[in-house]
Motif scaffolding. Sequence first.
Motif, short mmCIF file in Angstrom:
data_model
loop_
_atom_site.label_atom_id
_atom_site.label_comp_id
_atom_site.label_asym_id
_atom_site.label_seq_id
_atom_site.Cartn_x
_atom_site.Cartn_y
_atom_site.Cartn_z
N ALA A 49 0.80 -1.24 0.00
CA ALA A 49 0.00 0.00 0.00
C ALA A 49 0.83 1.28 0.00
CB ALA A 49 -0.97 0.00 1.18
N ALA A 50 2.07 1.23 0.42
CA ALA A 50 2.91 2.43 0.44
C ALA A 50 3.84 2.51 -0.78
CB ALA A 50 3.73 2.48 1.71
N ASP A 51 3.79 1.53 -1.65
CA ASP A 51 4.67 1.47 -2.82
C ASP A 51 4.06 2.30 -3.96
OD1 ASP A 51 6.18 0.82 -5.05
OD2 ASP A 51 5.86 -1.34 -4.88
N PRO A 52 4.76 3.34 -4.42
CA PRO A 52 4.22 4.18 -5.49
C PRO A 52 3.86 3.39 -6.76
CG PRO A 52 6.04 5.29 -4.46
CD PRO A 52 6.01 3.89 -3.89
N ALA A 53 4.62 2.36 -7.08
CA ALA A 53 4.30 1.56 -8.27
C ALA A 53 2.98 0.81 -8.08
CB ALA A 53 5.43 0.58 -8.56
N PHE A 54 2.74 0.30 -6.89
CA PHE A 54 1.47 -0.37 -6.59
C PHE A 54 0.32 0.64 -6.66
CE2 PHE A 54 -1.81 -1.48 -3.43
CZ PHE A 54 -2.29 -2.64 -4.02
N LEU A 55 0.56 1.82 -6.12
CA LEU A 55 -0.48 2.86 -6.17
C LEU A 55 -0.82 3.21 -7.62
CD1 LEU A 55 0.72 5.10 -3.21
CD2 LEU A 55 -1.11 3.38 -3.21
N GLY A 56 0.20 3.25 -8.46
CA GLY A 56 -0.05 3.46 -9.89
C GLY A 56 -0.88 2.34 -10.48
N ALA A 57 -0.61 1.12 -10.06
CA ALA A 57 -1.39 -0.03 -10.54
C ALA A 57 -2.85 0.07 -10.11
CB ALA A 57 -0.77 -1.33 -10.05
N LEU A 58 -3.09 0.61 -8.93
CA LEU A 58 -4.47 0.83 -8.49
C LEU A 58 -5.19 1.80 -9.42
CD1 LEU A 58 -4.03 1.06 -4.63
CD2 LEU A 58 -5.36 -0.68 -5.86
N LEU A 59 -4.50 2.88 -9.78
CA LEU A 59 -5.09 3.83 -10.71
C LEU A 59 -5.30 3.19 -12.08
CD1 LEU A 59 -3.33 7.19 -9.79
CD2 LEU A 59 -5.55 6.32 -9.03
N ASP A 60 -4.34 2.37 -12.51
CA ASP A 60 -4.50 1.65 -13.78
C ASP A 60 -5.76 0.80 -13.74
OD1 ASP A 60 -2.16 2.64 -14.93
OD2 ASP A 60 -0.97 0.87 -14.37
N HIS A 61 -5.98 0.13 -12.62
CA HIS A 61 -7.13 -0.76 -12.50
C HIS A 61 -8.44 0.03 -12.67
CE1 HIS A 61 -9.60 -4.10 -11.22
NE2 HIS A 61 -10.18 -3.29 -10.33
N VAL A 62 -8.57 1.12 -11.96
CA VAL A 62 -9.81 1.89 -12.05
C VAL A 62 -9.94 2.54 -13.44
CG1 VAL A 62 -9.14 4.13 -11.09
CG2 VAL A 62 -11.40 3.25 -10.64
N LEU A 63 -8.83 2.92 -14.05
CA LEU A 63 -8.88 3.51 -15.38
C LEU A 63 -9.21 2.49 -16.47
CD1 LEU A 63 -5.83 5.93 -15.09
CD2 LEU A 63 -8.23 6.61 -15.40
N SER A 64 -8.98 1.23 -16.18
CA SER A 64 -9.23 0.18 -17.18
C SER A 64 -10.70 -0.22 -17.27
CB SER A 64 -8.39 -1.06 -16.87
OG SER A 64 -8.90 -1.74 -15.73
N ASP A 65 -11.52 0.26 -16.35
CA ASP A 65 -12.94 -0.09 -16.31
C ASP A 65 -13.75 1.20 -16.25
OD1 ASP A 65 -15.57 -0.69 -15.32
OD2 ASP A 65 -14.84 -2.56 -14.48
N GLN A 66 -14.35 1.57 -17.37
CA GLN A 66 -15.02 2.87 -17.44
C GLN A 66 -16.12 3.02 -16.40
OE1 GLN A 66 -16.81 3.90 -21.22
NE2 GLN A 66 -16.94 6.04 -20.64
N THR A 67 -16.88 1.96 -16.16
CA THR A 67 -17.95 2.05 -15.15
C THR A 67 -17.36 2.31 -13.78
OG1 THR A 67 -19.36 0.59 -16.46
CG2 THR A 67 -19.89 0.82 -14.12
N LEU A 68 -16.33 1.56 -13.43
CA LEU A 68 -15.67 1.73 -12.15
C LEU A 68 -15.08 3.14 -12.04
CD1 LEU A 68 -15.17 -0.27 -9.80
CD2 LEU A 68 -12.93 -0.73 -10.80
#
Length: 97
Positions: A49-68
Amino acid sequence: MNRHSSPESSEEAEIIALKVLGFLASEPDRLHRFMDLSGLDVAAIRASAADPAFLGALLDHVLSDQTLLLIFAEENGLKPERIVQLRRKLPGAAIDF
């Protein structure tokens, strides 16, 4: 041009990513889908949760699903475009994002 232009924008990106994590965790189906797609379990998510790369992956996840993306953006008073801009501030962002 440096994609990590200012500490303030990186900090804002990290805060929004942590809000995404809370958003996912608030709905078991959302969290399970993220875990299934990422291959991570709850312990690994907590550890990352404190890793900037992981945080980027979280944003990638939400950006990959338009409804989400639209639900998250509305619940947090953000424009979806702002989330795209913030994604660029964290490691691992696609150049054409």
